[in-house]
Structure formats: structure tokens, C-alpha cells
Design an enzyme around this catalytic site. Structure first.
Site, PDB file in Angstrom:
ATOM      1  N   GLY A  48       0.841  -1.189   0.000  1.00  0.00           N
ATOM      2  CA  GLY A  48       0.000   0.000   0.000  1.00  0.00           C
ATOM      3  C   GLY A  48       0.877   1.240   0.000  1.00  0.00           C
ATOM      4  O   GLY A  48       2.027   1.190   0.461  1.00  0.00           O
ATOM      5  N   GLN A  53       3.446   9.737   1.002  1.00  0.00           N
ATOM      6  CA  GLN A  53       4.677   8.930   1.058  1.00  0.00           C
ATOM      7  C   GLN A  53       5.554   9.125  -0.176  1.00  0.00           C
ATOM      8  O   GLN A  53       6.681   8.620  -0.223  1.00  0.00           O
ATOM      9  CB  GLN A  53       4.343   7.440   1.200  1.00  0.00           C
ATOM     10  CG  GLN A  53       3.728   7.083   2.538  1.00  0.00           C
ATOM     11  CD  GLN A  53       3.470   5.593   2.617  1.00  0.00           C
ATOM     12  OE1 GLN A  53       2.442   5.123   2.138  1.00  0.00           O
ATOM     13  NE2 GLN A  53       4.406   4.846   3.172  1.00  0.00           N
ATOM     14  N   CYS A 103       5.631  -0.453   7.233  1.00  0.00           N
ATOM     15  CA  CYS A 103       5.339   0.707   6.390  1.00  0.00           C
ATOM     16  C   CYS A 103       6.583   1.019   5.563  1.00  0.00           C
ATOM     17  O   CYS A 103       7.691   0.997   6.097  1.00  0.00           O
ATOM     18  CB  CYS A 103       4.987   1.899   7.280  1.00  0.00           C
ATOM     19  SG  CYS A 103       4.617   3.408   6.374  1.00  0.00           S
ATOM     20  N   LEU A 104       6.390   1.309   4.287  1.00  0.00           N
ATOM     21  CA  LEU A 104       7.545   1.615   3.442  1.00  0.00           C
ATOM     22  C   LEU A 104       8.315   2.833   3.945  1.00  0.00           C
ATOM     23  O   LEU A 104       9.515   2.940   3.716  1.00  0.00           O
ATOM     24  CB  LEU A 104       7.103   1.851   1.992  1.00  0.00           C
ATOM     25  CG  LEU A 104       6.632   0.613   1.223  1.00  0.00           C
ATOM     26  CD1 LEU A 104       6.283   0.991  -0.201  1.00  0.00           C
ATOM     27  CD2 LEU A 104       7.671  -0.490   1.244  1.00  0.00           C
ATOM     28  N   HIS A 145      -4.615   1.825   7.644  1.00  0.00           N
ATOM     29  CA  HIS A 145      -3.208   2.261   7.701  1.00  0.00           C
ATOM     30  C   HIS A 145      -2.991   3.418   6.710  1.00  0.00           C
ATOM     31  O   HIS A 145      -2.353   4.427   7.044  1.00  0.00           O
ATOM     32  CB  HIS A 145      -2.318   1.056   7.368  1.00  0.00           C
ATOM     33  CG  HIS A 145      -0.851   1.359   7.297  1.00  0.00           C
ATOM     34  ND1 HIS A 145       0.064   0.809   8.165  1.00  0.00           N
ATOM     35  CD2 HIS A 145      -0.136   2.146   6.447  1.00  0.00           C
ATOM     36  CE1 HIS A 145       1.277   1.259   7.856  1.00  0.00           C
ATOM     37  NE2 HIS A 145       1.184   2.064   6.814  1.00  0.00           N
ATOM     38  N   GLU A 146      -3.535   3.265   5.497  1.00  0.00           N
ATOM     39  CA  GLU A 146      -3.340   4.300   4.470  1.00  0.00           C
ATOM     40  C   GLU A 146      -4.154   5.558   4.785  1.00  0.00           C
ATOM     41  O   GLU A 146      -3.694   6.677   4.530  1.00  0.00           O
ATOM     42  CB  GLU A 146      -3.683   3.759   3.082  1.00  0.00           C
ATOM     43  CG  GLU A 146      -2.878   2.534   2.638  1.00  0.00           C
ATOM     44  CD  GLU A 146      -1.375   2.704   2.731  1.00  0.00           C
ATOM     45  OE1 GLU A 146      -0.881   3.840   2.642  1.00  0.00           O
ATOM     46  OE2 GLU A 146      -0.679   1.688   2.919  1.00  0.00           O
ATOM     47  N   HIS A 149      -2.194   7.759   6.936  1.00  0.00           N
ATOM     48  CA  HIS A 149      -1.179   8.565   6.238  1.00  0.00           C
ATOM     49  C   HIS A 149      -1.767   9.891   5.757  1.00  0.00           C
ATOM     50  O   HIS A 149      -1.088  10.916   5.760  1.00  0.00           O
ATOM     51  CB  HIS A 149      -0.633   7.801   5.021  1.00  0.00           C
ATOM     52  CG  HIS A 149       0.456   6.824   5.341  1.00  0.00           C
ATOM     53  ND1 HIS A 149       1.652   7.205   5.915  1.00  0.00           N
ATOM     54  CD2 HIS A 149       0.551   5.481   5.164  1.00  0.00           C
ATOM     55  CE1 HIS A 149       2.429   6.135   6.072  1.00  0.00           C
ATOM     56  NE2 HIS A 149       1.780   5.070   5.627  1.00  0.00           N
TER      57      HIS A 149
HETATM   58 NI    NI Z   1       2.523   3.141   5.633  1.00  0.00          NI
END
Ligand code: NI
Length: 177
Positions: A48, A53, A103-104, A145-146, A149
Site C-alpha cells: 500500500g 509517502q 510501512c515503506l 493504515h493508508e 497517512h
Molecule cells: Ni505506511
């Protein structure tokens, strides 16, 4: 915006802590951005990615739904990439579940996070159509989660102050390579 030059934003970075703005279909190309973000996500092997991000404070999220469906042992979706634009939460389940997240933007960091088990959202799809969707399992977790962000929140913000500071101290160590 030059989608081809998108780069992953890694914590600590103030761009990950700002509330994102509505995506404007009249002036921005949702498809070009989603595709460019999908390339960044694939390069970093994520499931995701939210626009902040890649340094863009816009309410657009992509999720690799084909991979998420594998986690959930669900049917492979017709469209492997789920694109969620200007999302709004309609309903969250009272029931909560705990599962590990990463998370990236927080490379190699993982922690168990408690979240509602299911969610219902309203959002625009890539063509600007208003859609509604209910999700549970890993898909519900990824969506939440997204969504975080877009509010400038990371999964570690759900942890106790102690756990959060332990993870943050690892982030500050210089990389060996
Ligand atoms: Ni993330």
C-alpha cells in the site's frame, strides 16, 4: 507534479506528519499519479502507498489488492490495484483485532497494531466516480493504515510511548551500507 520522478519519503520527514488536501480531478491526473505510485510501491515491495509517502500532500491511496487477497485467502480481484481517492469513513466495527504492520516509510520496522476489524468507506475511484465499499481482514487493516497517512499519522502513533520511542531510536541510527 512530475510522476516519473516520484521518490519514497522515509521517516523522519515532516511531510509524513501533515494532513493531506483533497484530490482535485479538474486539475490533476489521477491515473498518471496512481500508475507512478504503483511503480514506486512495486520497486520497494510494498502492498500500500499513500500520496504523502511520495511527497504529495493529496488524498489518494493505492493498495495492491491482489496481494492482500492472497493474505486473506480471498478471490483474486478483477482489478489488482485498488485506488481510493478522497476517502471518507462511514463505519468502523466495534470489534478490534491486533496484527503486525510495517510501512515503506519506516523500513524494516514492524509492530502489532490494534484496529477495528472492519470498515466501510466512501471514496472516488480513479475515474472520479463515488463508490462505497466494506472491507474486513487485511484489506480493512491496509485501508485504515493508508487513511492514517492522509491524516499525517503513522502506525507507530498507535503504539505506547515506550514502544514508539524504541522504534524511533532505531530509525535514527545511521545505515550500515
Ligand atoms: Ni505506511
Amino acid at each position: 507534479m512530475e510522476p516519473k520522478k516520484l521518490q519514497l519519503v522515509i521517516e523522519p520527514d515532516e511531510r509524513l506528519h501533515k494532513k493531506s488536501l483533497p484530490f482535485d480531478f479538474a486539475t490533476m491526473n489521477a491515473r498518471a499519479l496512481a500508475i507512478a505510485m504503483a511503480n514506486v510501491m512495486a520497486l520497494h515491495e510494498g502492498i500500500g502507498l499513500a500520496a504523502p509517502q511520495v511527497g504529495l500532500p493529496l488524498r489518494l491511496v493505492i493498495i495492491d489488492e491482489a496481494t492482500v487477497a492472497e493474505y486473506d485467502k480471498a478471490d483474486t480481484p478483477d482489478e489488482p490495484l485498488f485506488v481510493m481517492i478522497n476517502p471518507r469513513v462511514l463505519c468502523l466495527s466495534d470489534k478490534e483485532v491486533e496484527a503486525e504492520e510495517g510501512c515503506l516509510s519506516l523500513p524494516k520496522m514492524f509492530a502489532d497494531v490494534v484496529r477495528p476489524e472492519s470498515i466501510e468507506i466512501e471514496y472516488h475511484d480513479i475515474n472520479g466516480n463515488v463508490c462505497r465499499r466494506k472491507a474486513s481482514g487485511t484489506m480493512a487493516r491496509c485501508i485504515q493504515h493508508e487513511l492514517d497517512h492522509l491524516e499525517g499519522k503513522l502506525f507507530i502513533d498507535h503504539l505506547s510511548p515506550l514502544k514508539r520511542s524504541m522504534i524511533r531510536s532505531k530509525l535514527r541510527k545511521p545505515r550500515k551500507e
